[in-house]
Design a protein around this motif. Structure first.
Motif, short mmCIF file in Angstrom:
data_model
loop_
_atom_site.label_atom_id
_atom_site.label_comp_id
_atom_site.label_asym_id
_atom_site.label_seq_id
_atom_site.Cartn_x
_atom_site.Cartn_y
_atom_site.Cartn_z
N ARG A 231 0.81 -1.22 0.00
CA ARG A 231 0.00 0.00 0.00
C ARG A 231 0.85 1.27 0.00
O ARG A 231 0.33 2.38 -0.04
N ARG A 236 1.35 0.70 -8.35
CA ARG A 236 0.99 -0.72 -8.34
C ARG A 236 -0.45 -0.87 -7.85
O ARG A 236 -0.93 -0.05 -7.06
N CYS A 237 -1.09 -1.94 -8.28
CA CYS A 237 -2.33 -2.35 -7.64
C CYS A 237 -2.29 -3.86 -7.60
O CYS A 237 -1.36 -4.49 -8.10
N PHE A 250 -5.61 -3.62 -3.29
CA PHE A 250 -4.93 -2.35 -3.03
C PHE A 250 -4.63 -1.69 -4.37
O PHE A 250 -4.54 -2.36 -5.40
N ALA A 251 -4.50 -0.39 -4.35
CA ALA A 251 -4.08 0.34 -5.55
C ALA A 251 -3.47 1.65 -5.10
O ALA A 251 -4.02 2.34 -4.26
N ARG A 253 -1.56 5.25 -6.39
CA ARG A 253 -1.28 6.13 -7.52
C ARG A 253 0.14 5.96 -8.04
O ARG A 253 1.05 5.82 -7.25
N PHE B 19 -10.56 0.03 -8.08
CA PHE B 19 -10.11 1.37 -7.77
C PHE B 19 -11.19 2.30 -7.29
O PHE B 19 -12.24 2.39 -7.87
N ALA B 37 -4.02 6.78 -2.17
CA ALA B 37 -4.03 5.33 -2.32
C ALA B 37 -5.44 4.81 -2.14
O ALA B 37 -6.18 5.28 -1.29
N TYR B 38 -5.80 3.88 -2.96
CA TYR B 38 -7.11 3.27 -2.85
C TYR B 38 -6.93 1.89 -2.25
O TYR B 38 -5.99 1.19 -2.56
N SER B 39 -7.87 1.51 -1.45
CA SER B 39 -7.77 0.15 -0.96
C SER B 39 -9.15 -0.35 -0.58
O SER B 39 -10.05 0.41 -0.29
N THR B 82 -11.01 8.90 -10.75
CA THR B 82 -9.66 8.49 -10.40
C THR B 82 -8.71 9.12 -11.39
O THR B 82 -9.15 9.74 -12.36
#
Lengths: 258, 162
Positions: A231, A236-237, A250-251, A253, B19, B37-39, B82
């Motif tokens: 994270r 990366r995701c 997770f993703a 930017r 996302f 950050a997305y989670s 996004t």
């Protein structure tokens, strides 16, 4: 979109699969590019294999060869390994300690992703042609025109490899998965020498396969701490499947464009 | 081909994610503006709190088919902006568990995005699927050696010419 042209070769002890769509899918030019991919990977195996006593890496490990005598790509891979070690706080290391406490050079954790990514350049060079190139469960994909349909990548369910746990539409980038579903425990945390506990698999989607593979392996080696580490990895995701069946996505930017 | 037909189970669906979408379990992390950050964190169909030892497709399938006929409610998420473009999903929930997620809107690749990011948007659409219905091109999984290859999903895809 018509059915992709496909081929498979066994290289580096792994099945390497290709799918091509577009102008050179299946024609002579496309097949020549695929042959170049396979030839390059066979050469990588000759240089890096820890299973071959005569490989550069084996001879480095035995002291028969000095680093100064090693080819440029060995330096490149070792530099990537060192960067990965630092960024993973030591969980990932191309030098592993054996049961007898001696250090062995084993850059395999870097080589596969790096080699497939590098070899994919032969396919990127094909005009008006899309490709998906997989090596032992990791893959790099590319579409010639960003408006082309994405490749659909299935993420294997680590608890039942005949099924998929997720799907990733991918136009340009790479997907790597690390886990123990097929080979049993073969990834260890380099700091402890122990196999991770609690994590079934880690999938990382990134811009290139070199780092997707490194990150998936490093995060898997970290066990339950891997998700927090991922994270904080820009660009990366992906997906972490725990042993208890819970799935964590997770993703992050990508870094701001320069 | 035999194995592929076996995978063509009727019940799939299940979980989730992607996302910009946040499940209720991490709702506090959601901000009006896209965060850095997305989670998302999602429980599988095999609910670990009620059946920690169960896993595999059989229990998954029966659970999904059971709840889908029950008190399932569908929610359409806001279109989330996004850095790759707008994302919108529809979620079906039964008994507090997400049973299905459908992506209503996601960014199509365009030259600008690809150039800026180096790669186009990867979206994880999580669901337990059989390979054929999902129209999968290639599979990513734990390292498959040549020995294990015959058992892998990728092998079947190659053979089927999918």
């Amino acid at each position: 979109m018509s059915t992709p042209w496909r081929a498979v070769a066994q290289v580096m002890g792994l099945p390497v699969s290709v799918a091509l769509r577009g102008r050179h899918a299946g024609d002579r030019t496309g097949q020549d590019a695929w042959a170049a991919v396979v030839a390059e990977l066979r050469e990588v195996d000759r240089v890096f294999s820890t299973y071959r006593a005569d490989s550069v890496v084996s001879r480095l490990d035995s002291g028969e060869l000095t680093l100064a005598e090693a080819p440029r790509e060995v330096h490149e891979v070792l530099a990537l390994g060192e960067q990965a070690r630092v960024e993973s706080a030591g969980a990932f290391d191309v030098r592993r300690r054996t049961a007898t406490r001696t250090l062995r050079l084993d850059p395999s954790g870097v080589v596969k992703g790096w080699a497939v990514q590098r070899a994919s350049a032969h396919l990127t060079a094909l005009p008006d042609t899309d490709f998906c190139l997989g090596g032992g469960g990791d893959l790099a994909a590319h579409v010639a025109d960003p408006g082309d349909p994405a490749w659909q990548v299935g993420i294997e369910d680590p608890r039942d490899p005949s099924r998929l746990v997720a799907r990733v539409p991918l136009r340009r980038g790479a997907v790597a998965t690390s886990g123990s579903a097929h080979r049993g425990a073969h990834v260890v945390d380099a700091r402890t020498g122990r196999a991770p506990v609690g994590v079934a698999s880690v999938t990382v989607v990134a811009g290139d396969l070199t780092w997707a593979d490194i990150d998936a392996t490093a995060a898997y080696a970290m066990g339950l701490d891997g998700l927090d580490w991922l994270r904080a990895r820009p660009g990366r995701c992906g997906l972490v499947v725990l042993d208890d069946g819970t799935t964590h996505a997770f993703a992050v930017r990508p870094p701001e464009a320069a | 081909m035999t194995r592929i037909s076996l995978w063509a189970l009727s019940t799939l669906s299940v979980l989730v994610l992607l996302f910009g979408y946040h499940t209720s379990t991490e709702g506090a992390a959601t901000a009006a503006a896209p965060p850095a950050a997305y989670s998302g964190t999602l429980a599988g169909t095999t609910d670990p709190t009620t059946d920690p030892t169960s896993s595999g497709s059989t229990s998954d399938g029966s659970t999904s088919s059971g709840t889908s006929a029950g008190t399932s409610t569908t929610y359409t998420g806001d279109s989330a902006q996004t850095q790759w473009g707008p994302v919108q999903v529809e979620v079906s929930v039964a008994d507090g568990t997400i049973t299905a997620v459908q992506v209503l809107q996601y960014p199509s690749g365009n030259g600008k995005d690809a150039e800026i990011n180096g790669y186009a948007l990867p979206i994880l659409v999580q669901s337990t699927l059989d390979a054929q219905s999902a129209d999968i091109d290639m599979v990513s999984g734990a390292t498959v050696t040549s020995v294990g290859y015959a058992q892998s999903l990728q092998s079947a895809l190659d053979q089927a010419g999918l």
